[in-house]
Design a protein around this motif. Structure first.
Motif, PDB file in Angstrom:
ATOM      1  N   ILE A   1      11.071 -40.554  25.663  1.00  0.00           N
ATOM      2  CA  ILE A   1      12.431 -40.885  26.090  1.00  0.00           C
ATOM      3  C   ILE A   1      13.170 -41.639  24.997  1.00  0.00           C
ATOM      4  O   ILE A   1      14.358 -41.390  24.737  1.00  0.00           O
ATOM      5  CB  ILE A   1      12.397 -41.714  27.390  1.00  0.00           C
ATOM      6  N   ALA A   2      12.496 -42.562  24.315  1.00  0.00           N
ATOM      7  CA  ALA A   2      13.139 -43.323  23.240  1.00  0.00           C
ATOM      8  C   ALA A   2      13.584 -42.404  22.105  1.00  0.00           C
ATOM      9  O   ALA A   2      14.667 -42.582  21.536  1.00  0.00           O
ATOM     10  CB  ALA A   2      12.180 -44.391  22.709  1.00  0.00           C
ATOM     11  N   THR A   3      12.763 -41.403  21.781  1.00  0.00           N
ATOM     12  CA  THR A   3      13.136 -40.462  20.726  1.00  0.00           C
ATOM     13  C   THR A   3      14.389 -39.682  21.107  1.00  0.00           C
ATOM     14  O   THR A   3      15.316 -39.527  20.295  1.00  0.00           O
ATOM     15  CB  THR A   3      11.976 -39.479  20.472  1.00  0.00           C
ATOM     16  N   ILE A   4      14.421 -39.198  22.345  1.00  0.00           N
ATOM     17  CA  ILE A   4      15.587 -38.439  22.795  1.00  0.00           C
ATOM     18  C   ILE A   4      16.826 -39.317  22.815  1.00  0.00           C
ATOM     19  O   ILE A   4      17.905 -38.915  22.365  1.00  0.00           O
ATOM     20  CB  ILE A   4      15.315 -37.836  24.193  1.00  0.00           C
ATOM     21  N   VAL A   5      16.709 -40.543  23.356  1.00  0.00           N
ATOM     22  CA  VAL A   5      17.856 -41.451  23.430  1.00  0.00           C
ATOM     23  C   VAL A   5      18.363 -41.781  22.031  1.00  0.00           C
ATOM     24  O   VAL A   5      19.579 -41.822  21.786  1.00  0.00           O
ATOM     25  CB  VAL A   5      17.477 -42.739  24.183  1.00  0.00           C
ATOM     26  N   THR A   6      17.446 -42.015  21.093  1.00  0.00           N
ATOM     27  CA  THR A   6      17.852 -42.326  19.722  1.00  0.00           C
ATOM     28  C   THR A   6      18.638 -41.170  19.105  1.00  0.00           C
ATOM     29  O   THR A   6      19.708 -41.374  18.518  1.00  0.00           O
ATOM     30  CB  THR A   6      16.612 -42.632  18.858  1.00  0.00           C
ATOM     31  N   LEU A   7      18.127 -39.953  19.249  1.00  0.00           N
ATOM     32  CA  LEU A   7      18.800 -38.796  18.655  1.00  0.00           C
ATOM     33  C   LEU A   7      20.164 -38.551  19.297  1.00  0.00           C
ATOM     34  O   LEU A   7      21.155 -38.318  18.602  1.00  0.00           O
ATOM     35  CB  LEU A   7      17.920 -37.554  18.803  1.00  0.00           C
ATOM     36  N   VAL A   8      20.218 -38.617  20.624  1.00  0.00           N
ATOM     37  CA  VAL A   8      21.487 -38.371  21.315  1.00  0.00           C
ATOM     38  C   VAL A   8      22.502 -39.466  20.990  1.00  0.00           C
ATOM     39  O   VAL A   8      23.688 -39.187  20.747  1.00  0.00           O
ATOM     40  CB  VAL A   8      21.256 -38.280  22.840  1.00  0.00           C
ATOM     41  N   THR A   9      22.055 -40.714  20.965  1.00  0.00           N
ATOM     42  CA  THR A   9      22.972 -41.823  20.680  1.00  0.00           C
ATOM     43  C   THR A   9      23.486 -41.758  19.247  1.00  0.00           C
ATOM     44  O   THR A   9      24.667 -42.018  18.991  1.00  0.00           O
ATOM     45  CB  THR A   9      22.270 -43.168  20.928  1.00  0.00           C
TER      46      THR A   9
ATOM     47  N   TYR B   1      14.865 -46.118  27.317  1.00  0.00           N
ATOM     48  CA  TYR B   1      16.289 -46.242  26.972  1.00  0.00           C
ATOM     49  C   TYR B   1      16.519 -47.468  26.087  1.00  0.00           C
ATOM     50  O   TYR B   1      17.239 -47.391  25.088  1.00  0.00           O
ATOM     51  CB  TYR B   1      17.126 -46.354  28.236  1.00  0.00           C
ATOM     52  N   ALA B   2      15.898 -48.586  26.450  1.00  0.00           N
ATOM     53  CA  ALA B   2      16.058 -49.807  25.652  1.00  0.00           C
ATOM     54  C   ALA B   2      15.504 -49.607  24.240  1.00  0.00           C
ATOM     55  O   ALA B   2      16.142 -49.987  23.245  1.00  0.00           O
ATOM     56  CB  ALA B   2      15.355 -50.975  26.343  1.00  0.00           C
ATOM     57  N   ALA B   3      14.317 -48.991  24.151  1.00  0.00           N
ATOM     58  CA  ALA B   3      13.725 -48.768  22.830  1.00  0.00           C
ATOM     59  C   ALA B   3      14.550 -47.769  22.026  1.00  0.00           C
ATOM     60  O   ALA B   3      14.728 -47.923  20.810  1.00  0.00           O
ATOM     61  CB  ALA B   3      12.294 -48.259  22.983  1.00  0.00           C
ATOM     62  N   GLY B   4      15.074 -46.742  22.697  1.00  0.00           N
ATOM     63  CA  GLY B   4      15.884 -45.744  22.002  1.00  0.00           C
ATOM     64  C   GLY B   4      17.171 -46.323  21.456  1.00  0.00           C
ATOM     65  O   GLY B   4      17.580 -46.014  20.333  1.00  0.00           O
TER      66      GLY B   4
ATOM     67  N   VAL C   1      24.001 -41.314  29.161  1.00  0.00           N
ATOM     68  CA  VAL C   1      22.721 -41.266  28.452  1.00  0.00           C
ATOM     69  C   VAL C   1      21.698 -42.143  29.159  1.00  0.00           C
ATOM     70  O   VAL C   1      20.524 -41.764  29.294  1.00  0.00           O
ATOM     71  CB  VAL C   1      22.898 -41.714  26.989  1.00  0.00           C
ATOM     72  N   ALA C   2      22.126 -43.323  29.644  1.00  0.00           N
ATOM     73  CA  ALA C   2      21.218 -44.216  30.360  1.00  0.00           C
ATOM     74  C   ALA C   2      20.703 -43.560  31.635  1.00  0.00           C
ATOM     75  O   ALA C   2      19.492 -43.548  31.901  1.00  0.00           O
ATOM     76  CB  ALA C   2      21.929 -45.527  30.684  1.00  0.00           C
ATOM     77  N   ALA C   3      21.627 -42.993  32.419  1.00  0.00           N
ATOM     78  CA  ALA C   3      21.218 -42.325  33.653  1.00  0.00           C
ATOM     79  C   ALA C   3      20.369 -41.091  33.351  1.00  0.00           C
ATOM     80  O   ALA C   3      19.388 -40.811  34.047  1.00  0.00           O
ATOM     81  CB  ALA C   3      22.452 -41.940  34.464  1.00  0.00           C
ATOM     82  N   GLY C   4      20.750 -40.367  32.287  1.00  0.00           N
ATOM     83  CA  GLY C   4      19.994 -39.179  31.914  1.00  0.00           C
ATOM     84  C   GLY C   4      18.580 -39.499  31.470  1.00  0.00           C
ATOM     85  O   GLY C   4      17.641 -38.765  31.794  1.00  0.00           O
ATOM     86  N   SER C   5      18.423 -40.597  30.706  1.00  0.00           N
ATOM     87  CA  SER C   5      17.080 -40.971  30.258  1.00  0.00           C
ATOM     88  C   SER C   5      16.200 -41.359  31.436  1.00  0.00           C
ATOM     89  O   SER C   5      15.016 -40.991  31.494  1.00  0.00           O
ATOM     90  CB  SER C   5      17.169 -42.125  29.250  1.00  0.00           C
ATOM     91  N   LEU C   6      16.774 -42.090  32.391  1.00  0.00           N
ATOM     92  CA  LEU C   6      16.012 -42.480  33.576  1.00  0.00           C
ATOM     93  C   LEU C   6      15.649 -41.246  34.402  1.00  0.00           C
ATOM     94  O   LEU C   6      14.490 -41.079  34.837  1.00  0.00           O
ATOM     95  CB  LEU C   6      16.827 -43.461  34.418  1.00  0.00           C
TER      96      LEU C   6
END
Length: 386
Positions: A29-37, A323-326, A351-356
């Motif tokens: 999840i952190a990897t995805i959040v990082t890339l999307v953000t 999400y926090a790590a991403g 993105v937060a809701a999507g990651s959860l």
């Protein structure tokens, strides 16, 4: 005993295995959040810089001409049938279909004048539009507000040896230098800027324009369509798009976005595999326990709910931590990925809701088969292991 208590007790008794499962999901999840953000932040930064970049549509007079070459040597050319842009035609630009995408229309008239025995170019502009168009201008003094005030480029001020507050003579009229531009490294450094009506009068070009700059650089603006629409409204003018730099940056961003989606797909697959292997191992370890539950009257649906609830709890925890790590990873990587230090990190609730949601869905999908397998265990076979 309630089913959720059983699930929570199982999570507490198997801390190491559940911690491994949580860490695996957190990394994904952190990897995805990082890339999307990173993609969203860079898109936002490009959109903001586009709005500050200046004109990306140029309107110039239509002209026909013939060039002459003799023996491979250019002898110049002759222009004929040169049309002019009329100031009254500017109102037509606001009638195009995509007029909402236009942020500024800056008309200009240009001509040579003599100042203190120096030939310089005088440019008549509408300063409110020009300052909006060229937000990088840094004016020492102030921009002209009256017709008898001028703004000088840094090189023009140096050649004419004038400063803010000085007075210069143009065609027998006195003008006050209200401000001087800081060096821009462009042709603006050598120009003298005045109010548009004043320049038109001095150059004997009343009601006529040399060219028009249109600022429509916004994320997603249909520049090509806008060029065609303006050309239809102004058939006597040549309308061109100046967007090579922007297109290059957008293509690079689009490639990065596709790479992000590909990486996200790989991460989703790996995350699902980790959940499946971990939950399947957990079910095999708990064969006896599940057999006891079935023997004392637990239904198949009860067994599935116990396992899926465990997965959902792990998914929620992994989603929050991921999400926090991403976002932390994106904050560290953004200055290296984007140009400049003023790039703002985009905090997106979607993105937060999507990651959860993605974390929970991955956990449930990866646990679905193990849960079905556990629910189908024969209680008699399970109890033989006691």
């Amino acid at each position: 005993m309630k089913l959720h208590n059983i699930s929570f007790n199982n999570l507490r008794r198997r801390k190491t295995k559940m911690a491994f499962l949580t860490i695996g999901l957190v990394v994904g999840i952190a990897t995805i959040v990082t890339l999307v953000t990173l993609t969203n932040s860079m898109s936002s930064d490009i959109g903001r810089k586009m709005d500050e970049f200046g004109a990306n549509i140029l309107i110039t007079p239509q002209q026909n001409g013939l060039s002459m070459n003799y023996g491979g040597i250019s002898l110049g050319g002759v222009n004929f049938d040169q049309k002019e842009i009329r100031e009254s035609d500017l109102a037509l630009i606001s009638t195009i279909r995509n007029s909402r995408n236009i942020s500024a229309v800056a008309p200009k008239v240009v001509g040579a004048v003599e100042v203190d025995r120096h030939q310089v170019l005088l440019v008549g502009v509408q300063f409110d539009k020009e300052l909006k168009l060229k937000q990088w201008w840094n004016v020492f003094g102030k921009a002209p507000e009256r017709g008898d005030e001028l703004l000088l480029g840094s090189e023009a001020a140096r050649v004419l040896n004038v400063m803010s507050g000085d007075t210069i003579d143009i065609k027998g009229e006195k003008f006050k230098v209200s401000g001087i531009l800081d060096q821009t490294g462009s042709q603006d450094d050598s120009l003298i800027f005045s109010q548009l009506p004043v320049a038109q009068r001095l150059l004997h070009k009343e009601g006529r324009l040399s060219f028009v700059e249109v600022a429509a650089l916004c994320s997603g603006c249909p520049i090509g369509d806008m060029v065609l629409q303006i050309a239809e409204k102004l058939p006597a003018a040549k309308v061109s798009a100046i967007q090579q730099v922007v297109e290059g940056r957008l293509k690079t961003l689009d490639q990065f976005r596709r790479f992000s989606y590909a990486m996200a797909g790989v991460v989703v697959f790996i995350g699902s595999l980790i959940v499946f292997v971990t939950m399947m191992g957990s079910v095999n370890e708990r064969t006896t326990e599940i057999g006891v539950f079935r023997a004392i009257g637990f239904r198949k649906s009860h067994i599935m709910r116990i396992i899926l609830l465990e997965a959902a709890v792990v998914g929620v925890l992994a989603g929050v931590l991921g999400y926090a790590a991403g976002m932390g990873g994106a904050k560290l990587a953004l200055p290296m990925m984007a140009e400049g230090k003023q790039v703002q990190l985009v905090w997106d609730g979607v993105v937060a809701a999507g990651s959860l949601g993605l974390s929970v869905v991955l956990a449930l999908l990866g646990s679905l088969y193990p849960a079905l397998h556990a629910s189908k265990l024969d209680p008699t076979e399970a109890l033989r292991a006691l």
